[in-house]
Design a protein around this motif. Sequence first.
Motif, PDB file in Angstrom:
ATOM      1  N   LEU A   1       0.862  -1.412  -0.005  1.00 52.07           N
ATOM      2  CA  LEU A   1       0.178  -0.551  -0.201  1.00 52.07           C
ATOM      3  C   LEU A   1       0.774   1.681   0.364  1.00 52.07           C
ATOM      4  CD1 LEU A   1      -3.298   0.566   2.046  1.00 52.07           C
ATOM      5  CD2 LEU A   1      -1.597   1.963   2.638  1.00 52.07           C
TER       6      LEU A   1
ATOM      7  N   LEU B   1       1.207   3.958  -3.254  1.00 56.27           N
ATOM      8  CA  LEU B   1       1.418   5.885  -2.609  1.00 56.27           C
ATOM      9  C   LEU B   1       2.273   6.410  -2.631  1.00 56.27           C
ATOM     10  CD1 LEU B   1      -0.734   5.639   1.170  1.00 56.27           C
ATOM     11  CD2 LEU B   1      -1.925   6.048  -1.046  1.00 56.27           C
TER      12      LEU B   1
ATOM     13  N   ALA C   1      -5.821   1.873  -3.092  1.00 58.63           N
ATOM     14  CA  ALA C   1      -4.744   2.467  -2.789  1.00 58.63           C
ATOM     15  C   ALA C   1      -3.707   2.871  -4.769  1.00 58.63           C
ATOM     16  CB  ALA C   1      -3.742   2.187  -2.131  1.00 58.63           C
TER      17      ALA C   1
ATOM     18  N   SER D   1      -6.419   5.419  -6.350  1.00 60.86           N
ATOM     19  CA  SER D   1      -6.387   6.499  -5.057  1.00 60.86           C
ATOM     20  C   SER D   1      -5.040   6.947  -5.856  1.00 60.86           C
ATOM     21  CB  SER D   1      -5.812   6.416  -4.006  1.00 60.86           C
ATOM     22  OG  SER D   1      -5.718   8.217  -3.441  1.00 60.86           O
TER      23      SER D   1
ATOM     24  N   SER E   1      -6.758   8.804   5.934  1.00 60.94           N
ATOM     25  CA  SER E   1      -5.506   9.815   4.765  1.00 60.94           C
ATOM     26  C   SER E   1      -5.659  10.896   4.668  1.00 60.94           C
ATOM     27  CB  SER E   1      -5.981   8.501   4.370  1.00 60.94           C
ATOM     28  OG  SER E   1      -5.007   8.544   2.387  1.00 60.94           O
TER      29      SER E   1
END
Length: 871
Positions: free
Chosen positions: A454, A458, A486, A489, A678
């Motif tokens: 993860l 990111l 993730a 994102s 987050s």
Amino acid sequence: MSTAQGGLQPLSFQPGTLYQYRYTLHVQLDHTSTPSPWGAWLKAEALVHLHQLWRDQGREELLQVQIHALKVQHKAEEKRRQDGPGGSPAEVILSQEAQAELQQPMFFSWNGGKVKALYGSTAESILVSNLKRGVISLLQLQAHAGTTMEEDTSGSCQVTYSVSNHSITKTKDLLNCTKPKSGFTSVNKLFGVEWQPRSTSHYVVKDSLLQSVLAEESHVVAPALRSTSSIKISSRQQLQLMSPPEPGPAEVSGQSLVDVLAGMETQHQPLGMASLPFRRVCTHCPSLRAYLKGLDGLRLKTDTSKAATTWQFQRFIQMLQSAKKRDVLQLLRRAPEEACPFLVEAAVAAQSVASLAALSDFLDFSKGPKSLLEKFLYAAAFSPRPSGELLHLVLDKLGGKQLPPELWETGMLAVGSLVGKLCQQELCELQVVKHGVETILRGLRGAKEESEVLIYLLALGNAKLPEAIPILLDHAEEGPSAITTAAISALRRFPAQHSSSKVKGAMRRIFHEKRKNYEKTSRLAAAQILLENDPLPMDVINILLATNEMETEMATFLVLKVQNSLHGDHHHPARKIRKVVLGDPRINNYNFFSKLGISSSFSAPLTATQDLLSTFGLDLLFLEGGFLRKSVSDFVLLSHGQRFPVVQVITEAQGLESMMGESVLEGEEESELTAGMSAVVLDVQLRPILFFQGYTDLMAKVLLSSGEPMSVVKGNLLLMDHHQVIPLQSGLQVTVRLQGALGLDISADLALSIWEQELKSSITTRGSLTMDFQAELDSPFLQATLRSQTEVETSIHFDTMLRFSDSPVLMCLQLREEQISYRETFRVSQSVGGQSSTSGKGRYNTMPGREFALHQANSKVCNLLLPAERE
């Protein structure tokens, strides 16, 4: 390359003739935002003697130019105030050294109006040499119409000529001139400087002889986010032939130009036409060496929400940029423990070789305080224009060490941010950048734990490297729920141009679950990529039609999300296809848009100026049992055609149904009770924070809670860092500087009452912004500085209250902004002949606090819950 369209006869100067021109120069700098123009003014007059020394058969001429009887005047600011714009100016007394240098001749080869080369003394002061370049640049012209490239004091520029009778007009494209590299700017253009230059020259030529020149240029510079702080620079040069020409020195004999130059008494070296950059010596700048002498008795301001702290931060950056390594290291080692985070942030922002070397010696990742080391990593991640040396330092500190999980996670996210910003500066080919990319990719390939994967995903989102998109797509489609979310994102962080057909195809498969089932937040994230990046009518219609098969809350959220993009924010790309989507009868009917869930999605403007629009958005996704599954709140800046996410905070909770005795819906897996947050701050993904995991952890934290909010990010960072040298055609120089700093404190608080069946959360953002913008004029006889300083303090609270005892769950949202204080000062400083003066004016204002109305349904619930809360 030139396009000829007819013109005048080729220009030339006759041998044995002295040509006298009257030269005048007028330069003015003004603050444009004050009630009346207010700034610095300079005027110079001189005689310019020009004669031909030598000429070859190909019409190339060697000309000598010499300045005589120079008189300089300036208008002191005190006199401008007393006498008004027409007040009497003061004469500048030139030093004997300056007069002697100014009278030294300069030579240039010239052919029909084109200056081919320049010759003079390399020992001459830069400012005097540039002034002579400015006079010779007026003789750079052509006698026919067309567009070509020319070199003069501004650099190598594209110019366009038009010719009419005896008149020639030249327009110069200053925005695209190439010149020796100097200066820097922030990676994000929103935090840079807007520059609007204009340059036009008018020539009169009769009988192949230049009669007069009038060259006018103007530059308007302003911070991109605040055009009202603009400064205007105006420059006007005039060269007028004094008739009739007089007999002058005879021609010099020689076979070639080289022979002629070699035969002169004084050696003259080839010089470039472009102005040389001049660096002003600061006599009043703060010195770290002087500061260290009184360090023991001084206390640093540490409240990041106060402008005084942020100004102090900027002063330290300036001190550290010119300090030596031993002094920076002494400061870090002698400073009180509570001041170290502040000083580490300043040393990272200074980014000098000395400050980075001192940080390398001072920071010990094997045993240093974890909070201080994390502060260093975040300071690096937020750098507005990081260097390869900064990335090397971060990688060096992270390499080969067993680090605490929090420190390792922050480090990987910082590496991603640094890599991305260096690539935006076209520095992707640096070896250290390649090493940074490989560090993330190698770690991702070898990651065993889901939490590690993860973080690497990111980090790729922070880097925004196009070559990482296939890797992110693979994890998005094939990974477990948390990894899928993730990866999507990270993909949402990429600019719209990278949302290719391959990306959109993968998002369609995830949303419509073509290959396997996906968790609802993953499907919604995939839908948002399709809606936010040049959406196709087909995708929007299919997303809406898919809501007919969804549970109520997810369907309600998606319908409102689409409605908000079609009807709300006029900057949203989906507005372009609104007519097509709403033209579909399956979509545009009351039954379709009348979903009954309590989930919501909306955005609203917060502040609008002539430069920017700031908006607040809030997405709330509830479960069928009435519990909040996910909330996303974001603040966005829209300016100059760019969209910049200032702050985005995501809170998620799972497993609340089982805790409250509710049954899990058919087809859904029972999740462990967890809650976390987050945040993306200034387009940098921060380390996710876990509030609790499991019922036992929740109860422990409820019982042992200190009641203090959890810090998401707190500190000072350099937001704007711009240095630009503008060479005026006259040879004078203007240096534009912008430095802006942000003090930021974001905290979150979560309070759960099992007995009262209430959940309260609060996200507080407190901040101060300081901006120092200045333009410096440098000439051989006067130095002037126009400066504007702006500061803002504000605080925003976003509070949520949920009551589980009612059915459906009641929720009240509040967005409050405290009083905003704003201050702006303007200063003009001038230095002439050893005498200095400064004058200033300012304004201060406050805006009262306010509470934002979110939507009508929310207001009704708040009216029910808040009175009970106050009782």
